[in-house]
Motif scaffolding. Sequence first.
Motif, short mmCIF file in Angstrom:
data_model
loop_
_atom_site.label_atom_id
_atom_site.label_comp_id
_atom_site.label_asym_id
_atom_site.label_seq_id
_atom_site.Cartn_x
_atom_site.Cartn_y
_atom_site.Cartn_z
N ILE A 79 -24.68 36.66 44.44
CA ILE A 79 -24.71 35.41 45.18
C ILE A 79 -23.85 34.39 44.44
O ILE A 79 -24.01 34.19 43.22
N SER A 88 -22.77 37.36 48.77
CA SER A 88 -23.04 36.21 49.62
C SER A 88 -22.49 34.96 48.95
O SER A 88 -22.73 34.73 47.76
N LEU A 128 -20.90 38.10 53.04
CA LEU A 128 -21.43 37.03 53.88
C LEU A 128 -20.91 35.71 53.33
O LEU A 128 -21.16 35.37 52.17
N LEU A 135 -31.28 33.25 51.38
CA LEU A 135 -30.19 34.01 52.00
C LEU A 135 -30.61 35.40 52.49
O LEU A 135 -29.76 36.27 52.71
N GLY A 170 -23.82 41.16 53.19
CA GLY A 170 -24.38 40.19 52.26
C GLY A 170 -25.09 40.84 51.09
O GLY A 170 -25.22 42.07 51.01
#
Length: 327
Positions: free
Chosen positions: A180, A207, A233, A297, A319
């Motif tokens: 992330i 993501s 994502l 998320l 993602g």
Amino acid sequence: AGRNTTIEVLDDSTYEETLRIANDQQLRGLKLIAKHGATLRAPGAGEVSGTRVLDIRDVSEVVVSGFKIETPAAGHAIYVGGSASAITIDGVTCTQAPNGRFACIQIFVSGKAGRDQPICIRDSTIDSSGTGQCVWIHGHPDPCGSIQLTGNRFIGAGTQVALWGEASGTFREVVLAGNIFQNGTSGINLTFEHTLADTRIQVTNNSFMGTEFWLGIAPALVNRPIATICNNLILGSRQIQADGLELSTALQHWTFRSNWWERGSLTEMNADLTGRLAEMHQSIPLLSRDPRDPNFLVPPQGSPLWTAGCGADLPGHVGAKGPAVNN
């Protein structure tokens, strides 16, 4: 400590010291494990240029797990260099003060390690509040076999992960998967000119939330089939940091598939190149966009993100948060 020694820190205290792990004959297989999140910080304010809280070089099979490490203002929380191989940084938290000027973690490793002995950073949180990067991966003329960043959270004001090479500095394999990227100017920046016959860059199942440029690429790279950019994502980024000609060339040589992009207020009109870089959406439902929420998320049950990925040798979801992670 001797070979294959495990050292466990059992309290949650703060230790002001720097550690150098650099003798393969003596320290191969060393495991440093903080069972309750002990903190490491450099003595004083860490203002001496080049300070490294953990300096790991010319050693194999070292594991560092569970520590909180404060990045010194003029140095690195962790440095991995020389001919280090099979190094694992697992479940650490690195933080950088607002006056920090260097990367929290720097990797500059030569070619001793094969792809089966990767340098791994996994399941960690790297928070760079200063002008430095979360992770700076420095290209080498004789690079190691594999560098893998998986399952991490990168938070920063500037560039979060940078692959940088000067002159003949390059990479064999770099895998950025399941991470992330939160806020910042640039999520992933690829800035090197020289590649090898087996250079491979994989950016998959990440993501990106609130990063101005989720990906930046150097002009010299785009006409070589080195990169797989799939299953990512992207939430609200402006665009990829490259001009139109570079992106058009990259589309001819790189693999872009199954990337989903939610348009934000700053997203350029044709940032997705009419679907060739990513599938653009006006809104993508997620359980939470609060970084403090365990469902941050995570797509809701029944979301098309669960099954929109490439599949085959890559995950079937889009993602960082997929069914195997959350069920």
